[in-house]
Design an enzyme around this catalytic site. Structure first.
Site, short mmCIF file in Angstrom:
data_model
loop_
_atom_site.label_atom_id
_atom_site.label_comp_id
_atom_site.label_asym_id
_atom_site.label_seq_id
_atom_site.Cartn_x
_atom_site.Cartn_y
_atom_site.Cartn_z
N VAL A 63 0.88 -1.14 0.00
CA VAL A 63 0.09 0.23 -0.13
C VAL A 63 1.04 1.09 0.22
O VAL A 63 0.42 2.36 -0.27
CB VAL A 63 -0.85 -0.03 1.09
N ASN A 89 -7.11 -1.91 6.06
CA ASN A 89 -6.58 -2.06 7.22
C ASN A 89 -4.96 -2.57 7.45
O ASN A 89 -4.57 -2.67 8.43
CB ASN A 89 -7.39 -3.93 7.33
N SER A 143 -7.52 3.14 15.10
CA SER A 143 -7.16 2.83 16.43
C SER A 143 -7.65 3.49 17.54
O SER A 143 -7.93 4.77 17.04
CB SER A 143 -5.68 2.42 16.24
N TYR A 156 3.19 5.96 15.25
CA TYR A 156 1.97 5.29 15.32
C TYR A 156 0.61 6.16 15.84
O TYR A 156 -0.48 6.32 14.84
CB TYR A 156 1.86 4.18 16.24
N ALA A 158 0.65 9.48 15.50
CA ALA A 158 0.23 10.62 14.36
C ALA A 158 -0.38 9.84 13.33
O ALA A 158 -1.40 10.62 12.70
CB ALA A 158 1.76 10.94 14.00
N LYS A 160 -2.42 7.23 13.06
CA LYS A 160 -3.80 7.00 13.48
C LYS A 160 -4.87 8.02 13.68
O LYS A 160 -5.81 7.97 13.25
CB LYS A 160 -3.98 5.84 14.56
N1 NAD Z 1 -3.88 -5.45 17.01
C1 NAD Z 1 -4.15 -4.35 17.51
O1 NAD Z 1 -4.33 -4.43 18.77
C2 NAD Z 1 -4.60 -3.21 16.87
C3 NAD Z 1 -5.35 -2.08 17.77
C4 NAD Z 1 -5.73 -1.03 17.09
C5 NAD Z 1 -5.66 -0.96 15.66
N2 NAD Z 1 -5.15 -2.03 14.79
C6 NAD Z 1 -4.95 -1.72 13.49
O2 NAD Z 1 -5.50 -2.88 12.89
C7 NAD Z 1 -4.82 -3.13 11.56
C8 NAD Z 1 -4.71 -4.63 11.40
O3 NAD Z 1 -3.57 -5.01 12.33
P1 NAD Z 1 -3.28 -6.42 13.09
O4 NAD Z 1 -3.44 -6.47 14.41
O5 NAD Z 1 -4.26 -7.34 12.57
O6 NAD Z 1 -1.85 -6.60 12.47
P2 NAD Z 1 -1.00 -7.59 11.56
O7 NAD Z 1 0.36 -7.50 11.99
O8 NAD Z 1 -1.75 -9.20 12.03
O9 NAD Z 1 -1.72 -7.74 10.06
C9 NAD Z 1 -1.41 -6.37 9.42
C10 NAD Z 1 -1.30 -7.15 7.89
O10 NAD Z 1 -0.89 -5.90 7.09
C11 NAD Z 1 0.16 -6.25 6.32
N3 NAD Z 1 1.05 -5.44 5.76
C12 NAD Z 1 2.01 -4.59 6.36
N4 NAD Z 1 2.52 -3.60 5.53
C13 NAD Z 1 2.02 -3.72 4.41
C14 NAD Z 1 1.96 -2.76 3.00
N5 NAD Z 1 2.86 -1.96 3.00
N6 NAD Z 1 1.17 -3.31 2.25
C15 NAD Z 1 0.18 -4.03 2.48
N7 NAD Z 1 -0.30 -4.84 3.41
C16 NAD Z 1 0.79 -4.62 4.53
C17 NAD Z 1 1.06 -7.45 6.84
O11 NAD Z 1 1.64 -8.20 5.89
C18 NAD Z 1 0.00 -8.16 7.72
O12 NAD Z 1 -0.62 -9.10 7.04
C19 NAD Z 1 -3.65 -2.07 11.54
O13 NAD Z 1 -3.92 -1.07 10.83
C20 NAD Z 1 -3.51 -1.95 12.98
O14 NAD Z 1 -2.84 -0.75 13.02
C21 NAD Z 1 -4.41 -3.10 15.46
#
Ligand code: NAD
Length: 252
Positions: A63, A89, A143, A156, A158, A160
């Protein structure tokens, strides 16, 4: 089924919340374009979906690269004629948990590139297609860290806060065009991203849980349920909102 034949792109669908979302959306009848920077991970998710009778296709997309995002959108339209919903996502947490003066420039640039610029590229290209169609629905995964302060990871935080800002500003611009744009704000949720944050320090997990009135981390499948709800026509009058799923963490 609720999402019958809706064409839905999910970025970062190879793991965690994105993988759970791709599975749930397809179980509800959607045609899911599951994209990730890591092709083998997203292919495994797509195999699981197709084996259980769902419709999904794997696409490798970084992305942070505008041409790859534009190709994801144009190939989806060539194959499926439309994009009903785009779930932005893909996200990363950065390598180090440090105060701002020690925050590395590398973490800053990498996190902003994926979490902020990546969402901008996905919104921009999806909106161009949705304007042609005359309708659309964008769901950005922000987030709790995009709504309230959180220390030790400025990039992070900034990125979000920026996702929440982009969601609200674009929702204002496109309401009259029949395109709605919302953000999901998860609190601490079980995923490889959270595992990386906790690392091999179990006491860190216990410290984080003390911040959660419900006394447990969220499940990726619970976040996916809210994404599926926003993707459905049940929510067609909701735009520009942030939906928090955090077990009550934001109350503290
Ligand atoms: N897990 C948490 O506690 C939490 C809390 C709040 C927000 N989030 C947000 O939820 C979303 C998903 O997070 P998650 O916890 O499932 O993380 P995760 O690490 O399990 O999954 C993230 C996915 O994004 C992919 N990715 C990374 N860089 C990429 C790029 N440049 N292009 C395309 N894909 C890419 C990774 O390969 C991975 O499959 C994120 O935006 C994260 O910031 C997560």
């Amino acid at each position: 089924m609720e999402l019958n034949n809706k064409v839905i792109i999910v970025s970062g669908a190879g793991s965690g919340i994105g993988a759970a979302t791709a599975k749930l959306l397809s179980a509800q009848g959607a045609k899911v374009i599951a994209s990730d920077i890591d092709l083998s991970k997203v292919e495994a998710v797509v195999n699981e979906i197709t084996k259980s009778g769902g419709q999904a296709w794997a696409k490798q997309t970084d992305v942070t690269q505008f041409t790859e995002v534009a190709a994801l959108v144009s190939e989806t339209v060539a194959d499926h004629n439309q994009i009903d919903v785009m779930v932005n996502n893909a996200g990363i947490g950065g390598e180090h948990q440090r105060k701002t003066a020690e925050h590395t420039n590398e973490d800053w640039h990498n996190v902003i590139a994926v979490n902020q610029t990546g969402v901008f590229y996905c919104m921009k290209t999806a909106l161009q297609q949705m304007m042609k169609q005359g309708y659309g629905n964008i769901i950005n995964i922000a987030s709790l860290a995009g709504l309230k302060p959180s220390g030790y990871n400025l990039s992070y935080s900034a990125s979000k806060f920026a996702v929440v800002g982009m969601t609200k500003s674009a929702a204002l611009e496109y309401g009259r065009k029949n395109i709605r744009i919302n953000a999901i704000c998860p609190g601490y949720t079980q995923s490889p991203l959270l595992d990386k944050l906790i690392g091999n320090k179990p006491e860190m997990g216990d410290t984080l849980k003390k911040l959660i009135p419900m006394d447990r981390f969220g499940e990726a499948s619970e976040i996916a349920e809210a994404i599926a709800w926003l993707a459905s026509d049940k929510t067609k009058y909701i735009t520009g909102q942030t939906i928090i799923l955090d077990g009550g963490t934001s109350l503290i």
